[in-house]
Design an enzyme around this catalytic site. Structure first.
Site, PDB file in Angstrom:
ATOM      1  N   HIS A 117       0.821  -1.000   0.225  1.00 10.15           N
ATOM      2  CA  HIS A 117       0.173   0.273  -0.065  1.00 10.15           C
ATOM      3  C   HIS A 117       1.078   1.343   0.251  1.00 10.15           C
ATOM      4  CE1 HIS A 117      -2.788   2.876   1.972  1.00 10.15           C
ATOM      5  NE2 HIS A 117      -3.856   2.218   1.398  1.00 10.15           N
ATOM      6  N   ASP A 194       3.051  -5.905   7.965  1.00  9.60           N
ATOM      7  CA  ASP A 194       1.709  -4.627   7.745  1.00  9.60           C
ATOM      8  C   ASP A 194       0.372  -5.682   7.589  1.00  9.60           C
ATOM      9  OD1 ASP A 194      -0.258  -3.116   7.082  1.00  9.60           O
ATOM     10  OD2 ASP A 194       0.609  -1.977   5.166  1.00  9.60           O
ATOM     11  N   GLN A 197      -4.694  -5.779   7.394  1.00 10.45           N
ATOM     12  CA  GLN A 197      -5.279  -6.289   6.177  1.00 10.45           C
ATOM     13  C   GLN A 197      -5.906  -8.256   6.543  1.00 10.45           C
ATOM     14  OE1 GLN A 197      -8.124  -4.831   4.481  1.00 10.45           O
ATOM     15  NE2 GLN A 197      -7.411  -2.838   3.668  1.00 10.45           N
ATOM     16  N   LYS A 220     -10.432  -1.131  10.355  1.00  7.46           N
ATOM     17  CA  LYS A 220     -10.936  -2.486   9.724  1.00  7.46           C
ATOM     18  C   LYS A 220     -11.326  -3.618  10.766  1.00  7.46           C
ATOM     19  CE  LYS A 220      -7.620  -0.040   6.607  1.00  7.46           C
ATOM     20  NZ  LYS A 220      -7.608   0.592   5.034  1.00  7.46           N
ATOM     21  N   CYS A 358      -4.787   2.763  -3.876  1.00 10.72           N
ATOM     22  CA  CYS A 358      -3.506   3.087  -3.300  1.00 10.72           C
ATOM     23  C   CYS A 358      -2.262   2.205  -3.421  1.00 10.72           C
ATOM     24  CB  CYS A 358      -4.354   3.771  -1.732  1.00 10.72           C
ATOM     25  SG  CYS A 358      -5.213   4.608  -1.472  1.00 10.72           S
TER      26      CYS A 358
HETATM   27  N1  7TS Z   1      -1.512  -0.907   4.426  1.00 12.60           N
HETATM   28  C1  7TS Z   1      -3.162  -1.628   3.788  1.00 12.60           C
HETATM   29  C2  7TS Z   1      -1.946  -2.712   3.405  1.00 12.60           C
HETATM   30  C3  7TS Z   1      -3.923  -1.531   3.721  1.00 12.60           C
HETATM   31  O1  7TS Z   1      -4.734  -2.103   3.180  1.00 12.60           O
HETATM   32  C4  7TS Z   1      -4.376  -0.059   4.006  1.00 12.60           C
HETATM   33  C5  7TS Z   1      -5.732   0.556   3.445  1.00 12.60           C
HETATM   34  C6  7TS Z   1      -3.390   1.256   4.788  1.00 12.60           C
HETATM   35  C7  7TS Z   1      -2.207   0.487   4.873  1.00 12.60           C
HETATM   36  C8  7TS Z   1      -3.371   2.019   5.318  1.00 12.60           C
HETATM   37  O2  7TS Z   1      -4.546   2.191   6.790  1.00 12.60           O
HETATM   38  P1  7TS Z   1      -4.715   3.495   6.960  1.00 12.60           P
HETATM   39  O3  7TS Z   1      -6.120   3.001   8.272  1.00 12.60           O
HETATM   40  O4  7TS Z   1      -3.578   4.449   7.798  1.00 12.60           O
HETATM   41  O5  7TS Z   1      -5.788   4.322   6.707  1.00 12.60           O
HETATM   42  N2  7TS Z   1      -6.348   0.658   2.878  1.00 12.60           N
HETATM   43  C9  7TS Z   1      -7.292   0.358   2.278  1.00 12.60           C
HETATM   44  C10 7TS Z   1      -8.010  -0.072   0.653  1.00 12.60           C
HETATM   45  O6  7TS Z   1      -7.951  -0.654   0.302  1.00 12.60           O
HETATM   46  N3  7TS Z   1      -9.163   0.953   0.709  1.00 12.60           N
HETATM   47  O7  7TS Z   1      -9.607   2.150   1.427  1.00 12.60           O
HETATM   48  C11 7TS Z   1      -8.308   2.255   2.590  1.00 12.60           C
END
Ligand code: 7TS
Length: 399
Positions: A117, A194, A197, A220, A358
């Site tokens: 990401h 990370d 997910q 999430k 992203c």
């Molecule tokens: N890393 C991964 C693997 C992610 O899926 C996401 C967010 C992030 C980092 C960043 O997370 P945040 O909570 O700091 O924003 N992924 C997504 C997505 O797949 N669609 O919207 C956000």
């Protein structure tokens, strides 16, 4: 399962029942989490740690209780290793800035993967530009498996850190991070997972993986927005400097010199989101009560079923068909623009995500500008998948 706990799922959009398949972006919240936020503001609210009065102590107990719940959830050794942040992105920026200051110099190498990401790419580019380090990228095959042989050859005596998503937010691939961490350690490097997910979808145990860092977001995993976690091994965090300065993170301040608070507070400058942490703790309790194993099994079944049903659609192209895959299905249909697919599905009550997710380097690897993506959570059902496939068929017929 447990749909009745999520009031939002009862609402309609465009006079149709809502089918929410955008869970990889954020999950919906069960009533207990929203109630916990209410309860905190209506009956407990006071700033934590500093106060001797009743409410401040109560708020502190809940905030620190939540830290213990996180510790148990990921099986960290101690709460000193559990740092609250705003989310995955802030956790990664914290690690990049602080790890670099402690351990990186020009010519050192940090390894990423092609499926990271942007949140796990851009902070490392900041570090590269500031310190002159080298970024290397592990490639993948067309099904979405990382190339572990290529990875092996990338590990050198200059490798300091490897950063890898546990689960790709696009492909759904579950990466073999335990094996990859061992390889990194054998080369004398550290390993960051990370878990944005993965933590919401199956059991993640930091001691079992032996990762040096794990990051994830509360929103999430059925928790509120604005709260997340940075786990780091204690001996490592001890050696890393603070990320931000201010209240909470100090031991003693004079104009000449400041000493820092012990872990984890050294990394928590300013008033923490104690409402968010408490609500995250409630969300983790909620998940634990249902059982993360049951959630994983349900989502696995749903994902297999969805892919099987989606295959019926002419021109269906999946991105990500790894042997181990979680509840994310990215796809395009023929040459229909994913944005058109998403917009028309939305009119039929189905919420999916479209675009680059992203992960633009991954889009480039797959040779597309964007994709459509359906992603599932514990409350989704086969009936919803059937309705989604019917809606998709209807949209495809329009083209
Ligand atoms: N890393 C991964 C693997 C992610 O899926 C996401 C967010 C992030 C980092 C960043 O997370 P945040 O909570 O700091 O924003 N992924 C997504 C997505 O797949 N669609 O919207 C956000």
């Amino acid at each position: 399962m447990n749909r009745q706990d999520f009031p939002i799922l009862e609402r309609e959009v465009y006079k149709r029942p809502l089918i929410y398949f955008d869970n990889a972006a954020t999950t919906q919240k069960p009533r207990c989490v929203v109630d916990a936020i209410d309860e905190m503001y209506y009956h407990v609210n006071a700033n934590v740690h500093r106060g001797i009065h009743f409410l401040s102590q109560r708020a502190t107990d809940l905030h620190e209780g939540a830290r213990e719940k996180v510790r148990q959830f990921i099986n960290a050794r101690t709460t000193a290793e559990v740092v609250f942040t705003r989310g995955t992105t802030e956790s990664l920026n914290l690690i990049a800035a602080s790890f670099a200051q402690a351990f990186l110099k020009a010519g050192d190498e940090v390894v990423l993967t092609v499926m990271e990401h942007h949140s796990d790419i851009v902070p490392w580019q900041f570090v590269r530009d500031r310190y002159g380090i080298i970024l290397k990228v592990i490639p993948m095959d067309d099904a979405g498996h990382l190339d572990l042989e290529a990875y092996r050859t990338m590990l050198t005596e200059k490798t300091r850190l490897v950063c890898c998503c546990h689960v790709s937010n696009v492909l759904g691939t579950v990466n073999p991070v335990k094996e990859m961490a061992r390889m990194a350690h054998d080369a004398g490097a550290r390993f960051l997972v990370d878990g944005a997910q993965s933590v919401p979808h199956f059991k993640v145990d930091v001691q079992e993986l032996d990762c040096d860092f794990l990051v994830f977001s509360g929103h999430k995993i059925y928790g509120p927005t604005g709260i997340g976690v940075m786990y780091g091994k204690e001996e490592l965090l001890e050696q890393m400097p603070p990320y931000q300065g201010g209240g909470e993170m100090i031991s003693r301040v004079t104009f000449e010199r400041t000493t820092y608070e012990r872990l984890p507070y050294k990394f928590e400058a300013g008033t923490p989101d104690y409402v968010g942490s408490h609500a995250l703790g409630v969300a983790l309790d909620y998940v634990a009560e249902i059982g993360i194993g049951r959630i994983a099994a349900h989502e696995q079944e749903l994902t297999c079923y969805a892919m099987q049903r989606m295959r019926e659609i002419e021109g269906m192209r999946f991105f990500g068909e790894a042997r181990e895959k979680t509840s994310v299905v990215a796809f395009n249909v023929g040459d229909i623009h994913p944005m058109d697919l998403g917009t028309l599905l939305d009119r039929l009550g189905v919420a999916i995500r479209t675009g680059h997710h992203c992960a633009q380097p991954l889009m480039a690897r797959c040779g597309v500008e964007g994709m459509a993506r359906a992603s599932f959570a514990l409350y989704n059902t086969k009936e919803e998948v059937d309705a989604f496939v019917a809606a998709l068929q209807r949209v495809v017929r329009m083209f």
